[in-house]
Design a protein around this motif. Structure first.
Motif, PDB file in Angstrom:
ATOM      1  N   LYS A 324      90.253   7.967 104.358  1.00 46.31           N
ATOM      2  CA  LYS A 324      89.033   8.762 104.141  1.00 46.31           C
ATOM      3  C   LYS A 324      87.865   8.274 105.001  1.00 46.31           C
ATOM      4  O   LYS A 324      86.864   8.966 105.136  1.00 46.31           O
ATOM      5  N   ASP A 325      87.998   7.082 105.615  1.00 46.85           N
ATOM      6  CA  ASP A 325      86.936   6.565 106.487  1.00 46.85           C
ATOM      7  C   ASP A 325      87.145   6.915 107.955  1.00 46.85           C
ATOM      8  O   ASP A 325      86.346   6.541 108.821  1.00 46.85           O
ATOM      9  N   LEU A 326      88.229   7.630 108.261  1.00 46.21           N
ATOM     10  CA  LEU A 326      88.556   7.916 109.654  1.00 46.21           C
ATOM     11  C   LEU A 326      87.416   8.620 110.388  1.00 46.21           C
ATOM     12  O   LEU A 326      87.191   8.399 111.574  1.00 46.21           O
ATOM     13  N   ASN A 327      86.680   9.459 109.662  1.00 44.80           N
ATOM     14  CA  ASN A 327      85.620  10.227 110.330  1.00 44.80           C
ATOM     15  C   ASN A 327      84.437   9.368 110.762  1.00 44.80           C
ATOM     16  O   ASN A 327      83.553   9.843 111.466  1.00 44.80           O
ATOM     17  N   ASN A 328      84.406   8.108 110.335  1.00 49.30           N
ATOM     18  CA  ASN A 328      83.315   7.225 110.765  1.00 49.30           C
ATOM     19  C   ASN A 328      83.527   6.712 112.183  1.00 49.30           C
ATOM     20  O   ASN A 328      82.621   6.124 112.762  1.00 49.30           O
ATOM     21  N   TYR A 329      84.730   6.893 112.690  1.00 48.89           N
ATOM     22  CA  TYR A 329      85.048   6.333 114.004  1.00 48.89           C
ATOM     23  C   TYR A 329      85.054   7.422 115.078  1.00 48.89           C
ATOM     24  O   TYR A 329      85.580   8.513 114.853  1.00 48.89           O
ATOM     25  N   PRO A 330      84.471   7.112 116.251  1.00 51.82           N
ATOM     26  CA  PRO A 330      84.565   8.068 117.359  1.00 51.82           C
ATOM     27  C   PRO A 330      85.991   8.109 117.902  1.00 51.82           C
ATOM     28  O   PRO A 330      86.584   7.060 118.173  1.00 51.82           O
ATOM     29  N   VAL A 331      86.539   9.279 118.027  1.00 53.59           N
ATOM     30  CA  VAL A 331      87.908   9.427 118.525  1.00 53.59           C
ATOM     31  C   VAL A 331      87.946  10.539 119.574  1.00 53.59           C
ATOM     32  O   VAL A 331      87.101  11.430 119.568  1.00 53.59           O
ATOM     33  N   PRO A 332      88.923  10.516 120.476  1.00 54.32           N
ATOM     34  CA  PRO A 332      89.083  11.621 121.427  1.00 54.32           C
ATOM     35  C   PRO A 332      89.442  12.913 120.695  1.00 54.32           C
ATOM     36  O   PRO A 332      89.972  12.869 119.578  1.00 54.32           O
ATOM     37  N   VAL A 333      89.163  14.034 121.329  1.00 52.18           N
ATOM     38  CA  VAL A 333      89.482  15.333 120.728  1.00 52.18           C
ATOM     39  C   VAL A 333      90.951  15.431 120.364  1.00 52.18           C
ATOM     40  O   VAL A 333      91.322  15.991 119.331  1.00 52.18           O
ATOM     41  N   LEU A 334      91.810  14.854 121.214  1.00 45.05           N
ATOM     42  CA  LEU A 334      93.249  14.863 120.953  1.00 45.05           C
ATOM     43  C   LEU A 334      93.573  14.278 119.579  1.00 45.05           C
ATOM     44  O   LEU A 334      94.401  14.816 118.843  1.00 45.05           O
ATOM     45  N   ILE A 335      92.913  13.178 119.237  1.00 40.67           N
ATOM     46  CA  ILE A 335      93.127  12.527 117.947  1.00 40.67           C
ATOM     47  C   ILE A 335      92.477  13.325 116.821  1.00 40.67           C
ATOM     48  O   ILE A 335      93.051  13.510 115.748  1.00 40.67           O
ATOM     49  N   GLN A 336      91.272  13.814 117.073  1.00 37.30           N
ATOM     50  CA  GLN A 336      90.566  14.590 116.047  1.00 37.30           C
ATOM     51  C   GLN A 336      91.362  15.833 115.671  1.00 37.30           C
ATOM     52  O   GLN A 336      91.459  16.184 114.493  1.00 37.30           O
ATOM     53  N   ASN A 337      91.956  16.476 116.660  1.00 39.54           N
ATOM     54  CA  ASN A 337      92.767  17.662 116.377  1.00 39.54           C
ATOM     55  C   ASN A 337      93.947  17.312 115.473  1.00 39.54           C
ATOM     56  O   ASN A 337      94.285  18.063 114.559  1.00 39.54           O
ATOM     57  N   PHE A 338      94.561  16.164 115.739  1.00 38.00           N
ATOM     58  CA  PHE A 338      95.675  15.749 114.884  1.00 38.00           C
ATOM     59  C   PHE A 338      95.192  15.511 113.462  1.00 38.00           C
ATOM     60  O   PHE A 338      95.819  15.965 112.493  1.00 38.00           O
ATOM     61  N   ILE A 339      94.078  14.774 113.317  1.00 44.41           N
ATOM     62  CA  ILE A 339      93.552  14.463 111.979  1.00 44.41           C
ATOM     63  C   ILE A 339      93.286  15.758 111.215  1.00 44.41           C
ATOM     64  O   ILE A 339      93.556  15.863 110.017  1.00 44.41           O
ATOM     65  N   ASN A 340      92.764  16.750 111.930  1.00 44.83           N
ATOM     66  CA  ASN A 340      92.488  18.032 111.281  1.00 44.83           C
ATOM     67  C   ASN A 340      93.771  18.757 110.878  1.00 44.83           C
ATOM     68  O   ASN A 340      93.845  19.377 109.817  1.00 44.83           O
ATOM     69  N   ASP A 341      94.788  18.672 111.738  1.00 44.22           N
ATOM     70  CA  ASP A 341      96.033  19.402 111.488  1.00 44.22           C
ATOM     71  C   ASP A 341      96.930  18.714 110.468  1.00 44.22           C
ATOM     72  O   ASP A 341      97.710  19.357 109.771  1.00 44.22           O
ATOM     73  N   PHE A 342      96.828  17.395 110.406  1.00 37.10           N
ATOM     74  CA  PHE A 342      97.708  16.632 109.528  1.00 37.10           C
ATOM     75  C   PHE A 342      97.055  16.472 108.174  1.00 37.10           C
ATOM     76  O   PHE A 342      95.971  15.933 108.059  1.00 37.10           O
TER      77      PHE A 342
END
Length: 344
Positions: A324-342
DNA sequence: AAAACGGGGGA
DNA sequence: TCCCCAGTTTT
């Protein structure tokens, strides 16, 4: 009427209403110029709003954590812009008492500020008659004056800068600079330019010689490399996972990601499994591939063929992060898309 | 002089 | 699919 006068007349009627056009505050202009490097107005606008709201002064930006600045920058790309922006804010506060430099020469000393940005800030904020040369200016000048020198050659860079400097209205450099860029983006566009109604069409060399689509001349297409990215997404006791910071030079420096196994060729399930076991000291593990089809993340200079491997385990020795803390970290769009999809 | 550096949008 | 975008820094 000369080039500059016609251009400024056009601008007085057609200028766009943009948020950074309402101020001469160098901090805001600087912010907007960095955001807009290699970025279209439409894409950069919401980021300008976010940054001015979160960091209303250079002191606020200087006091921020780099991680928070990168998090706000997430999705805009060219992350060195955000790192340099933050470093320069600290430099302005700590070395210059928070007072923004007020000449082209001093402004250009800021990290992330080159000839274009220093010229833009110096002219817009301090009326210094120094001409900007960006992609729009290259296009307008190469077409109107029929210049075929490649814009990405050493000679071309000097030639276009000299011409722009000769044309700039020394009485109103800010207006001239913004006018030529606005004209380039709205009329003298890369594709389907509005030549029929253009104010220069009686004299424009490219138009009259039917060379509009051939200008500007640009050399050296960047060749694209392919890489295989395998991200290991750990699920530990249902609510934990593992991320790492990209500390090396190269893409996405100082952003976060799931542990990455990178290769020049595609790796099999067996190979991935073995490397995960060795690297994370796991005797046995449950692994599955999230994306059946490889995800090709396309950057301007490389294609990243990506697979996300989901590993369930309960005995991981490394430092984990709460999902649940993942959104506190800056990540590339590639990773953000995965987090959103998974669905964690 | 050339390469590296993101991501989105338009044709 | 290819090209472009209010470029700069590093090699």
């Amino acid at each position: 009427m000369n080039f500059s006068k016609k251009l400024i007349n056009w601008y007085s009627v057609n200028k766009r209403d943009l948020p950074w056009r309402k101020t001469q505050n160098p901090y805001f202009i600087w912010l907007s110029e960095i955001i807009l490097q290699q970025t279209q107005v439409k894409q950069g606008w919401p980021y300008y709003s976010k940054f001015t709201a979160n960091y209303p002064t250079v002191f606020d930006l200087a006091a921020a954590k780099e991680e928070d600045v990168l998090n706000l920058w997430q999705g805009l790309g060219y992350y060195s812009r955000a790192r340099n922006l933050h470093a320069s804010a600290k430099y302005i506060v700590n070395e210059l008492d928070g007072i923004f430099p007020n000449t082209y020469k001093e402004i250009k000393k800021l990290k992330g500020v080159g000839d274009y940005t220093a010229s833009a800030i110096a002219s817009i904020c301090f009326n210094e008659p120094t001409a900007v040369v960006d992609g729009n200016v290259y296009r307008v000048l190469s077409r109107v004056f029929g210049i075929e020198t490649p814009i990405n050659s050493t000679l071309g860079i000097k030639e276009f800068k000299t011409l722009a400097q000769k044309l700039v209205d020394v009485k109103q450099p800010a207006t001239f600079n913004q006018a030529i860029m606005d004209f380039g983006s709205q009329v003298c566009k890369p594709k389907q330019p509005l030549c029929e109604t253009c104010i220069f069409n009686s004299t424009c060399l490219a138009f009259n010689l039917n060379k509009v689509s051939a200008l500007p001349v640009k050399l050296n297409k960047t060749k694209i490399t392919e890489k295989y990215f395998n991200f290991i997404v750990f699920l530990v006791d249902g609510d934990l996972t593992l991320i790492e910071k990209r500390t090396k030079k190269g893409i996405w420096q100082n952003l976060y990601q799931f542990p990455l196994i990178e290769s020049k060729k595609e790796l099999t399930l067996m190979e991935i499994t073995k490397r995960v076991k060795v690297q994370f000291e796991l005797s046995q593990l449950e692994i599955r591939l999230f994306n059946k089809d490889v995800i090709t993340h396309k950057l301007s200079h490389q294609h990243l063929k990506t697979k996300f491997w989901v590993v369930s385990t309960s005995n991981l020795t490394a430092n984990t992060t709460k999902i649940k803390d993942l959104n506190n970290y800056p990540v590339p769009v590639l990773i953000q898309n995965f987090i959103n999809d998974f669905n964690f």
